[in-house]
Write an enzyme that holds these catalytic residues in place. Structure first.
Site, mmCIF file in Angstrom:
data_model
loop_
_atom_site.group_PDB
_atom_site.id
_atom_site.type_symbol
_atom_site.label_atom_id
_atom_site.label_comp_id
_atom_site.label_asym_id
_atom_site.label_seq_id
_atom_site.Cartn_x
_atom_site.Cartn_y
_atom_site.Cartn_z
ATOM 1 N N LYS A 73 0.853 -1.196 0.000
ATOM 2 C CA LYS A 73 0.000 0.000 0.000
ATOM 3 C C LYS A 73 0.885 1.241 0.000
ATOM 4 C CE LYS A 73 -3.894 1.900 2.725
ATOM 5 N NZ LYS A 73 -4.762 1.671 3.910
ATOM 6 N N SER A 148 -9.596 1.578 2.896
ATOM 7 C CA SER A 148 -8.727 2.377 2.059
ATOM 8 C C SER A 148 -7.634 1.571 1.351
ATOM 9 C CB SER A 148 -8.080 3.476 2.906
ATOM 10 O OG SER A 148 -7.275 2.910 3.926
ATOM 11 N N SER A 172 -10.000 -0.763 7.145
ATOM 12 C CA SER A 172 -9.473 -0.584 5.790
ATOM 13 C C SER A 172 -8.826 -1.792 5.142
ATOM 14 C CB SER A 172 -8.460 0.553 5.777
ATOM 15 O OG SER A 172 -9.121 1.757 5.584
#
Ligand code: GLN
Length: 488
Positions: A73, A148, A172
């Site tokens: 990420k 996210s 997330s």
């Protein structure tokens, strides 16, 4: 057959037996990535990945991660690779060091392929707020994958890599995992070092990851957990033998669920699968308990989470001012205020600005007692209620979401005027710092949905044990978009 569609452990075996080489894997991953249309990547590091793969000549049995490709990420620092957290304010920022978890994976020989798209600065749950636009759900590109940690989830679901790093402040990792039909895990707060992970709300933040089997999640936890002197908040507790525990039957057999959450889920297919899962667990000797968690505390979840997370975020992100890194503000600005305002005006989207306003408003001296301190008190009450729950049950089991992943066209970045706890219940694990695992459960019209298990602090081993039992019930091991069973 694609070797990329294997779990870490299967891929490792194939490497040990010489059926495939790390270079084959990386070449295939690059080819699949290039053809991908889901907007998964922020930055790629294909050349280095290939070089590293080509330097590996032999994989021994003990080298569990050697030659295994993975995704990261974009809110983890990665030396020499641009890291923006999908925010314009960090455009052009290239860290000089690796986050501890990235370093640990690399030290085991795992190969980082790319950085993945996310909701800007990890705020949001839709995967539509990053500066590169929406990340699409590989099962249906008109729908969200959730966020996210969007690109990381989509990449594992697509079969680009067998695992990927995400981060989890409110849900997330665990919410998108449900929408992507993969496993997603956040450990106990402090179990894994967050050095080099951009903070969103440090009292809630956790490193998290996606994989395609419980065994792989346990393996990654064994590698990533443990104290790190660079992160003062990381725990000194010894790391357990999670893989070893998976070979044994769980002795913790009391599963609780909250009927008020179940009642608020309109999707009949999800409820039917959830019930089947409970029935299957019962057959395996688990006791199932319907537990009435106070509804006023469930309703308090979202405002409590929002006030605490936005307050922490506004304070943490004060360093994003255009002076030290990233976007270069107007060089003709006459005052430093004008210089920083220009950077922050152009650097953040409206969602981020709104959250900073909520945070700053809650922290204002005249509002603090009524908002920030009150939210902290509510958090304490929620935590105490969860501890009471864990005094009588070993696990909390709930569906991840109330329905199919929403359509991208229906997403708004506005504050939800009517928040419902059914959309936010996964945040309980962050407010209480509990380990929490999402497992794929089934499919509705070809779209995956998941189930979430939350356990007591530092009982990740037990969470994996029941996770494995659920995996055995669903048969969903190593599911990708192109290859999956039906689940239950
Ligand atoms: N959906 C939550 C939010 O918008 C969770 C974010 C996260 O876990 N990073 O804040």
């Amino acid at each position: 057959m694609s070797y990329l569609d294997l779990t870490i452990s299967q891929m490792h075996l194939a490497l040990v037996e010489g059926m495939v080489t790390p270079a084959d894997l990386v070449k295939e991953a690059i080819a699949v990535s290039k053809g991908n249309k889901c907007n998964i990547f922020e930055a790629t590091d294909f050349e280095n990945a290939l070089k590293q793969a080509e330097s590996i000549t032999k994989v021994d049995e003990k080298d569990t991660l050697l030659g295994i490709p993975f995704l990261v990420k974009d809110n983890y620092s990665t030396a020499g690779v641009e890291t923006t957290a999908s925010s314009n304010i960090l455009n052009g920022y290239v860290p000089t060091f690796d986050a501890e978890v990235v370093a640990r994976l690399k030290s085991k020989g795992a190969i980082m392929l790319a950085k993945t798209t996310m909701d800007e600065l990890a705020m949001g749950g839709t995967g539509t707020s990053g500066h590169k636009g929406a990340t699409l759900n590989p099962f249906d590109q008109t729908r969200i994958i959730g966020g996210s940690s969007s690109g990381s989830c989509a990449g594992v679901a697509e079969g680009i890599a067998p695992f990927a790093l995400g981060s989890d402040t409110g849900d997330s990792v665990r919410k998108p995992a449900g929408y992507g039909g993969v496993y997603g895990f956040k450990p106990t707060w402090s179990r894994i070092s967050r050095f080099g992970l951009f903070p969103f709300a440090p009292s809630l933040d956790a490193v998290g990851y996606f994989a395609r089997s419980v065994e792989d999640i346990a393996l990654l936890t064994e590698i990533l957990a443990g104290h790190d002197e660079k992160d003062m908040s990381s725990s000194y507790r010894p790391v357990e033998d999670y893989l070893g525990m998976l070979k044994n039957d769980s002795h913790a057999k009391k599963v609780g669920y909250f009927p008020s959450v179940i009642k608020a889920i309109p999707d009949k297919k999800i409820i039917a699968s959830f019930d089947k899962c409970l029935a299957g667990l019962k057959e395996k000797g688990y006791e199932i308990v319907s537990y009435d968690f106070p509804e006023d505390l469930l309703n308090a979840l979202y405002p409590t989470y929002m006030i605490i997370s936005c307050s922490e975020a506004t304070s943490n992100d004060a360093n994003l001012d255009g002076v030290k890194f990233g976007l270069k503000p107007d060089q003709n600005a006459k005052t430093w205020e004008a210089y920083m305002s220009d950077a922050r005006t152009r650097g953040f989207s409206s969602l981020i600005k709104r959250r900073f306003i909520i945070g700053s408003f809650s922290l204002l001296a005249e509002n603090q007692a009524e908002l920030f301190r009150r939210a902290q008190k509510a958090r304490r009450l929620i935590y105490e209620a969860m501890e009471k729950f864990f005094a009588s049950c070993d696990y909390l089991l709930l569906p991840c979401a109330k329905g199919k992943p929403p359509f991208i066209k229906d997403i708004s970045d506005r504050w939800d005027p009517n928040p419902n706890f059914v959309d936010n219940h996964l945040g309980l694990a962050n407010l209480g710092g509990y380990p929490s695992l999402t497992c794929p459960l089934g499919y509705e019209d070809g779209l995956p949905y998941g189930i979430n298990i939350t356990g007591r602090q530092f009982e990740e081993g037990k969470v994996f044990q029941i996770g494995k039992d659920i995996e055995n019930l669903t048969g969903l091991v190593n599911a990708t978009v192109s290859k999956h069973g039906e689940g239950i």
